[in-house]
Scaffold this active site. Sequence first.
Site, mmCIF file in Angstrom:
data_model
loop_
_atom_site.group_PDB
_atom_site.id
_atom_site.type_symbol
_atom_site.label_atom_id
_atom_site.label_comp_id
_atom_site.label_asym_id
_atom_site.label_seq_id
_atom_site.Cartn_x
_atom_site.Cartn_y
_atom_site.Cartn_z
ATOM 1 N N PRO A 137 0.805 -1.227 0.000
ATOM 2 C CA PRO A 137 0.000 0.000 0.000
ATOM 3 C C PRO A 137 0.841 1.283 0.000
ATOM 4 O O PRO A 137 1.792 1.418 0.757
ATOM 5 C CB PRO A 137 -0.827 -0.119 1.280
ATOM 6 C CG PRO A 137 -0.952 -1.595 1.490
ATOM 7 C CD PRO A 137 0.365 -2.161 1.042
ATOM 8 N N CYS A 138 0.425 2.214 -0.858
ATOM 9 C CA CYS A 138 1.193 3.447 -1.056
ATOM 10 C C CYS A 138 0.539 4.672 -0.431
ATOM 11 O O CYS A 138 1.115 5.763 -0.458
ATOM 12 C CB CYS A 138 1.380 3.699 -2.549
ATOM 13 S SG CYS A 138 -0.167 4.088 -3.413
ATOM 14 N N GLN A 139 -0.647 4.536 0.153
ATOM 15 C CA GLN A 139 -1.397 5.699 0.597
ATOM 16 C C GLN A 139 -0.605 6.622 1.522
ATOM 17 O O GLN A 139 -0.762 7.839 1.472
ATOM 18 C CB GLN A 139 -2.687 5.268 1.320
ATOM 19 C CG GLN A 139 -3.708 4.633 0.424
ATOM 20 C CD GLN A 139 -3.527 3.136 0.273
ATOM 21 O OE1 GLN A 139 -2.447 2.590 0.448
ATOM 22 N NE2 GLN A 139 -4.600 2.450 -0.072
ATOM 23 N N LEU A 178 2.664 6.957 1.587
ATOM 24 C CA LEU A 178 3.913 7.363 0.949
ATOM 25 C C LEU A 178 3.666 8.389 -0.151
ATOM 26 O O LEU A 178 4.510 9.241 -0.409
ATOM 27 C CB LEU A 178 4.614 6.145 0.338
ATOM 28 C CG LEU A 178 4.851 4.952 1.248
ATOM 29 C CD1 LEU A 178 5.414 3.786 0.450
ATOM 30 C CD2 LEU A 178 5.765 5.322 2.392
#
Length: 191
Positions: free
Chosen positions: A71-73, A75
Site C-alpha cells: 500500500p502506497c497511501q 507514501l
Amino acid sequence: MKIGSLFSGYGGLDLAVTAVTGAEVTWHCEWDDAPTKILETNFPGIPNYRDVTKVDFTKIEPVDILTGGFPCQDLSLAGKRKGLTNETRSGLWSQFARAVDEIRPQLVVIENVRGLLSAKADNGMEYSEEDLAILNGKPALRALGAVLGDLADLGYDAKWTGVRASDAGAAHQRFRIFIIAYPNSQRPIHR
C-alpha cells in the site's frame, strides 16, 4: 517458474512479470473486492488468499518469484504522507518482508510510488548521528532505505529504478519505483 503475488491489485505487475519471465502466477493476496473481480477474470482458478496478515506462507504453494506493490497511501504525495511505520497502511510492507523471509524466493519484484524516495520511515533500527541525517531528534530514514535495509537483513541484494508510465508508451507521466531483489548469494541476470 511460479509467481506468488502480494497486494496484487488488478494484477498489472503480475502480467508484466509473467510476460518477461514466462513464469505462471499460482496465487494472489488481494483483499479488495473490486480488483479481485479483475484478478478472477485475468487469472481464472488461481487462489486468492485475500488478507496477507493471516497467511502462513510456509503452508501454501512455494514460488520462485514474489511480486507486489504494498500500500502506497501513506507514501504518496497525494496522501497524508504519514510514512512507512507500523501504524500506517504502508506499514504493511512488514508483511511483504515476512513473506520474503518465509518463502525465500529467487526473485522479488516490488512496485511503489515515487513517494517511496522521500516519505519518512521508522523501522526501529539503531543509528548514530554520524551515519544518518537527524531531523527533529530522529534519524531521517526514508521509506526506500527502510525497504532496502529490510531486504538486506533478509539476505537479499537489490537494484532499484524509477520509471515514468510514458517511458512504457502510456499517455501520462505517472512515476513508479521498481525494486528487483535476489538472494545475495546470486548475481543478477543481465540482458
